[in-house]
Structure formats: structure tokens, C-alpha cells
Scaffold this motif. Structure first.
Motif, PDB file in Angstrom:
ATOM      1  N   ASP A   1       0.846  -1.200   0.000  1.00 17.39           N
ATOM      2  CA  ASP A   1       0.000   0.000   0.000  1.00 17.39           C
ATOM      3  C   ASP A   1       0.881   1.250   0.000  1.00 17.39           C
ATOM      4  O   ASP A   1       1.869   1.321   0.728  1.00 17.39           O
ATOM      5  N   CYS A   2       0.512   2.233  -0.826  1.00 22.94           N
ATOM      6  CA  CYS A   2       1.354   3.425  -1.023  1.00 22.94           C
ATOM      7  C   CYS A   2       0.575   4.694  -0.696  1.00 22.94           C
ATOM      8  O   CYS A   2      -0.519   4.902  -1.224  1.00 22.94           O
ATOM      9  N   ALA A   3       1.149   5.544   0.127  1.00 21.56           N
ATOM     10  CA  ALA A   3       0.603   6.880   0.390  1.00 21.56           C
ATOM     11  C   ALA A   3       1.498   7.881  -0.333  1.00 21.56           C
ATOM     12  O   ALA A   3       2.626   8.134   0.107  1.00 21.56           O
ATOM     13  N   VAL A   4       0.992   8.432  -1.450  1.00 23.21           N
ATOM     14  CA  VAL A   4       1.780   9.398  -2.225  1.00 23.21           C
ATOM     15  C   VAL A   4       1.559  10.787  -1.633  1.00 23.21           C
ATOM     16  O   VAL A   4       0.441  11.277  -1.620  1.00 23.21           O
ATOM     17  N   VAL A   5       2.631  11.390  -1.097  1.00 19.69           N
ATOM     18  CA  VAL A   5       2.495  12.692  -0.420  1.00 19.69           C
ATOM     19  C   VAL A   5       2.926  13.844  -1.320  1.00 19.69           C
ATOM     20  O   VAL A   5       2.728  15.015  -0.975  1.00 19.69           O
ATOM     21  N   LYS A   6       3.536  13.525  -2.477  1.00 19.85           N
ATOM     22  CA  LYS A   6       3.937  14.569  -3.436  1.00 19.85           C
ATOM     23  C   LYS A   6       4.154  13.923  -4.791  1.00 19.85           C
ATOM     24  O   LYS A   6       4.514  12.748  -4.865  1.00 19.85           O
ATOM     25  N   GLU A   7       3.901  14.709  -5.853  1.00 24.86           N
ATOM     26  CA  GLU A   7       4.106  14.212  -7.216  1.00 24.86           C
ATOM     27  C   GLU A   7       5.325  14.918  -7.778  1.00 24.86           C
ATOM     28  O   GLU A   7       5.266  16.100  -8.146  1.00 24.86           O
ATOM     29  N   ALA A   8       6.435  14.190  -7.828  1.00 24.43           N
ATOM     30  CA  ALA A   8       7.690  14.784  -8.292  1.00 24.43           C
ATOM     31  C   ALA A   8       7.639  15.024  -9.791  1.00 24.43           C
ATOM     32  O   ALA A   8       7.141  14.191 -10.541  1.00 24.43           O
TER      33      ALA A   8
ATOM     34  N   GLY B   1       8.270  19.368  -7.359  1.00 23.47           N
ATOM     35  CA  GLY B   1       7.085  18.521  -7.435  1.00 23.47           C
ATOM     36  C   GLY B   1       5.878  19.256  -6.894  1.00 23.47           C
ATOM     37  O   GLY B   1       5.988  20.355  -6.352  1.00 23.47           O
ATOM     38  N   LYS B   2       4.732  18.624  -7.091  1.00 20.69           N
ATOM     39  CA  LYS B   2       3.486  19.159  -6.533  1.00 20.69           C
ATOM     40  C   LYS B   2       3.298  18.507  -5.168  1.00 20.69           C
ATOM     41  O   LYS B   2       3.112  17.289  -5.076  1.00 20.69           O
ATOM     42  N   CYS B   3       3.359  19.321  -4.114  1.00 17.47           N
ATOM     43  CA  CYS B   3       3.279  18.790  -2.752  1.00 17.47           C
ATOM     44  C   CYS B   3       1.874  18.984  -2.199  1.00 17.47           C
ATOM     45  O   CYS B   3       1.315  20.079  -2.287  1.00 17.47           O
ATOM     46  N   PHE B   4       1.335  17.949  -1.623  1.00 24.10           N
ATOM     47  CA  PHE B   4       0.015  18.045  -0.995  1.00 24.10           C
ATOM     48  C   PHE B   4       0.178  18.574   0.436  1.00 24.10           C
ATOM     49  O   PHE B   4       1.220  18.400   1.058  1.00 24.10           O
ATOM     50  N   SER B   5      -0.859  19.205   0.940  1.00 24.86           N
ATOM     51  CA  SER B   5      -0.765  19.832   2.269  1.00 24.86           C
ATOM     52  C   SER B   5      -0.659  18.750   3.346  1.00 24.86           C
ATOM     53  O   SER B   5      -1.156  17.624   3.171  1.00 24.86           O
ATOM     54  N   PRO B   6      -0.031  19.085   4.475  1.00 27.65           N
ATOM     55  CA  PRO B   6       0.071  18.107   5.566  1.00 27.65           C
ATOM     56  C   PRO B   6      -1.293  17.555   5.983  1.00 27.65           C
ATOM     57  O   PRO B   6      -1.414  16.364   6.275  1.00 27.65           O
ATOM     58  N   ALA B   7      -2.328  18.410   5.972  1.00 26.42           N
ATOM     59  CA  ALA B   7      -3.657  17.912   6.365  1.00 26.42           C
ATOM     60  C   ALA B   7      -4.077  16.753   5.460  1.00 26.42           C
ATOM     61  O   ALA B   7      -4.628  15.743   5.910  1.00 26.42           O
TER      62      ALA B   7
END
Ligand code: ZN
Length: 272
Positions: A170-177, A183-189
Motif C-alpha cells: 500500500d502506497c501513500a503518495v504525499v507529493k508528485e515529483a 514537485g506538486k506537494c500536498f498539504s500536511p492535512a
């Protein structure tokens, strides 16, 4: 069930530059806090999934990054160097699974934030001819103890790499490099929600008898380290039993995974 959370820093929410991960740089303080929060989300998910115990291995730099005073109090922290298993500090066969939080893709990967393998002196690690990064090596160490890699967090290129080694992880992608430093970083929330849900799901699958098997490769293990410069291979090849197999490469064949990890680590330490 016991879970080990092996964490690194380059794949943490918002990290896009070496300065973010460098203890001597002022920006580091922001991102070690972020690392602590990413790990807390995984701890929360693990307990929500029904585990009894969570240990954490602080695996970046000197293993002194997480803010213990801000960690979820239910977890225990393995920190500091030089521990026998390094980034897997604390691993043994009593764990039901490992989460890899804040991991990054192997050296040479395109569109992968801060992609590297162990240090920036390394072009490639190979085992039995197959390129391997920190995720693969550490998942093999877990596998040697019959412990499966259950989840990863990091950018999308790390997720792709992890799925090549462990197809149902299982993968939690926290940013799209979209580059080495971008990259496009998602907010901590958002990322903490993803990490928590992913961790909870991974534990539930494991408890239901589904989910990944421990990662294994067939013995013996031919370990090849390819350095960025020939002089590094010159000094590394002083390791007894190793062979200079190219201008930049040193190879050694060993019988088991602990020896393979020790060999790779020692070759890298010998390179100056
Ligand atoms: Zn690191």
C-alpha cells in the motif's frame, strides 16, 4: 501485532531540497517537525488498524531527526547510529510488518525528489544483477526476518519502485515529483489523512491474512556497488573477498542478506 515504522526524510511531506534534510540548515527544523507528524499519522493508522505495539526506526543521517517530545506516546523510538541494522534499527522476527515512511526512489530515477541510494557517491547498488535502492534493501532485511513490507509513503516514483519489489504494497503518495528538486506537494492535512488511511488498511489486510509476503531473493547474493568516481572503487575494493569489476564498480558474493547489507554498507564506508 507489532509494527516497525522505518522512516527516512527525503520522502516526507513538502521536502524538495537537500537543505530541508540537512541538520546544519535552518530549514531542517521545519521538516523534522513535519517528519514527526508524518510518522505520527502512521502510528495513528497502525493503532486504528488494531496493532498492539509500534516501534519507530529513525533512519535519516545520524538517526536523530524525530522530535520524541512530539511523537505519539504509544510508540517507542529506536534512534541514533551506529546500530546494527541502520535504517531498520530494532528489526527482528517478532514484527508483523514494516511501514516505510518518508522514503525516496533509488539513485538515477527520473522525476523523483532527491533520488539517491545510501549516499550521493553511489551510482547503483545491485544484488544478483538487479538494481536496488534503500527501499528494496531494507525490505530484504525485513524479509530475512520473515517480516513483510506493508506500506510506503513518499513521492509517486518511490511508490512505483516499491510496487516493483512488493506488488501489493500500500502506497501513500504525499507529493508528485516532476524533477529532482521539484514537485506538486500536498498539504500536511491531506497527506496525514492519506498516511493514516493507508496504514490502517495495511494492518487490516495483514490481520485478514491478505497483503504482501516478505520480500526474498535467492542466495547466494552477488552485491555490486557502482560509485560515481573510480578512486572510490579503488579504496572500497580493499574489502577482503571483494573484486574490482569495473572502473567504478566493486563486487562481492556473500551467503545471506545480513552479509549482503553489511558488505554494501562497508564498501560505501570504505570509499573516500
Ligand atoms: Zn535520508
Amino acid at each position: 501485532m507489532k509494527i516497525l515504522i522505518a522512516c527516512d526524510m527525503e520522502g516526507i511531506t513538502g521536502v524538495t531540497r537537500w537543505e530541508h534534510c540537512d541538520p546544519t540548515h535552518p530549514e531542517y527544523q521545519r521538516f523534522r517537525k513535519q517528519m514527526t507528524m508524518d510518522v505520527n499519522a502512521a502510528v495513528e493508522g497502525a493503532f486504528a488498524g488494531g496493532v498492539e505495539e509500534v516501534q519507530i526506526a529513525d533512519g535519516h543521517s545520524q538517526g536523530q531527526n524525530l522530535l520524541i517530545e512530539e511523537l505519539d506516546s504509544r510508540a517507542q523510538l529506536n534512534c541514533g547510529t551506529t546500530s546494527p541494522w541502520s535504517m531498520m534499527n530494532g528489526i527482528d522476527s517478532a514484527f508483523g510488518g514494516v511501514f516505510f515512511i518518508g522514503y525516496h526512489a533509488m539513485a538515477g530515477t527520473a522525476n523523483a525528489i532527491l533520488a539517491h541510494t545510501w549516499s550521493t557517491q553511489i551510482l547503483n547498488w545491485k544484488i544478483n544483477g538487479q538494481k536496488i535502492g534503500e527501499f528494496g534493501m531494507n525490505a530484504l532485511i525485513a524479509g530475512w526476518f520473515d517480516v513483510p513490507a506493508l506500506m510506503v509513503s513518499g513521492d509517486q516514483s518511490l511508490a512505483t519502485e516499491a510496487l516493483r519489489f512488493v506488488p501489493d504494497i500500500d502506497c501513500a503518495v504525499v507529493k508528485e515529483a516532476n524533477g529532482y528538486f521539484s514537485g506538486k506537494c500536498f498539504s500536511p492535512a491531506k497527506t496525514h489523512e492519506r498516511i493514516l488511511e493507508c496504514a490502517q488498511l495495511a494492518v487490516q489486510k495483514k490481520r485478514e491474512g491478505r497483503g504482501p509476503q516478505p520480500l526474498k531473493m535467492n542466495a547466494p547474493y552477488e552485491v555490486e556497488v557502482e560509485f560515481t568516481q573510480p578512486y572510490m572503487a579503488e579504496t572500497a575494493s580493499r574489502l577482503t573477498g571483494s573484486e574490482r569489476t569495473g572502473g567504478r564498480s566493486v563486487t562481492i558474493t556473500v551467503p545471506d542478506i545480513p552479509a549482503a547489507f553489511l558488505a554494501a554498507r562497508t564498501l560505501c564506508n570504505l570509499a573516500v
